[in-house]
Design a protein around this motif. Sequence first.
Motif, PDB file in Angstrom:
ATOM      1  N   VAL A  34       1.047  -1.376  -0.005  1.00 24.07           N
ATOM      2  CA  VAL A  34       0.142  -0.267  -0.167  1.00 24.07           C
ATOM      3  C   VAL A  34       0.875   1.370  -0.082  1.00 24.07           C
ATOM      4  N   GLU A 130      -8.184  -0.924  -0.791  1.00 26.21           N
ATOM      5  CA  GLU A 130      -6.827  -1.601  -1.340  1.00 26.21           C
ATOM      6  C   GLU A 130      -7.342  -3.342  -1.271  1.00 26.21           C
ATOM      7  N   ARG A 133      -9.390  -3.674  -4.254  1.00 27.39           N
ATOM      8  CA  ARG A 133      -9.031  -3.555  -5.714  1.00 27.39           C
ATOM      9  C   ARG A 133      -8.023  -4.149  -6.480  1.00 27.39           C
TER      10      ARG A 133
END
Length: 460
Positions: A34, A130, A133
């Motif tokens: 990330v 995240e 995704r």
Amino acid sequence: MLKREKLERDVVELVNTDLLVPSDHLLRKIDGAVDFTHIYDFVEDLYCADNGRPSADPVVLIKMALIQHLYGIRSLRQTVKDIEMNIAYRWFLGYTLNETIPHFATVSYNFRHRFKESVIEDIFTWILYEVERAGYLKPEVVFVDATHIKANANLKKRIKKAIPGAARTYEDQLLEEVNADREDHGKKPFDDTKPPEDRNVTESTTDPDCGVFNKGEHKKCFAYGAHTVCDQNNFVRDVVVTAGNHHDSQIFDALYKKVTGRYPQIQVITADAGYKTPWICKTNFDDGRIPSVPYKRPMTKPNYHKSYEDVYDEYNDWVICPENRTLYYATTNRHGYQEYKSIPFNCERCPTRHLCTENKSCEKTVTRHVWQDYLEMAEDIRHSPIGKATYSLRSQTIERVFADAKEKHAMRYTLYRSLNSVASWVRLKYAAMNLKKLALWKSKAWLLFWPVTQRTRFSV
């Protein structure tokens, strides 16, 4: 025998810290999974750029808290001591070996006065985004359960206190259906809802927000409850923290609205027997979702007739007991239960009355909820392939989340006091667990090429 001539303890060396951190270290995987600069967007409004002395980097402060939760370190004070001695921790924060780590009081002050619930919520949501995704979220089937967290309060320091009873969220809807049922049977409807009765609770003088937890073989203690939702891949979707004396089913509405509002594509909600109530089953079915709940043991006295031995005759609207005697409709109470009562003359001569009732007037009463049909629908789901397949995954999903949180991430006991502080602490801990799983999965390149049908344990 070989031995060292001297100990090299005062040698000055040129060191590249990046070379000292192994390539497969967890913090390397997290750092590459990330972009932590997004944290600046969450805290930008909390800092003043025009005046004041320079502040500690908020990304560093939040990373320090994540280190605490990732490695199950008990306190921020101990976390700072470990960071000072651990090269990998310093590398993760971007500090050299000679730089001074922010004092633990600085970290504690910021999380107490600056990084409030909204910031923790933003971090939790960002990590989930995240995960989504990356394609790892499986929202079709979710698992709901609660676990207790021992509070930082002594059980001996307590007082008895009367508090107002909490009104049920479905009180108005239930009263409407109760009155309709009473009118259908020629009974007078209730005027209005009675105010909830006061209840006596044991309150801690140290931390009034926690509650007494006493269940099964667990030792009686002050505790908090973490009501949690996760998916098939063990990513925590949401959590609601309450005092430890709240039943799981009482918190379901708040948790259900939050998680379904964020993920409307949820189709199956899997829970244990504590959630098998008429209202919860009705809520799921009315919203077009499937409740996957287990068998619930009849709450009858030992060696008595079981409640399922009483058969309801829908056509005649009466109940037939195990001795083939008829119980007739009497009334519908405020709690939504229809009462069916026997004829005392029949029960007086019954050979199995000692297995049925101890009523002095020889009258047996059987209750049936006005939403009983929803419970029967949930029972049908339990025997279906989808019910068996989803409930069998509880031990691998929500129970595994609780086990990891307590054994690996120190969620068995909290040093924090007050509901807001503990709620933020739990949410940040779950955020760290989601981040850890995301980083580990991203680091496995073979997972990206593994067929989706094999990665998914169950599909609706």
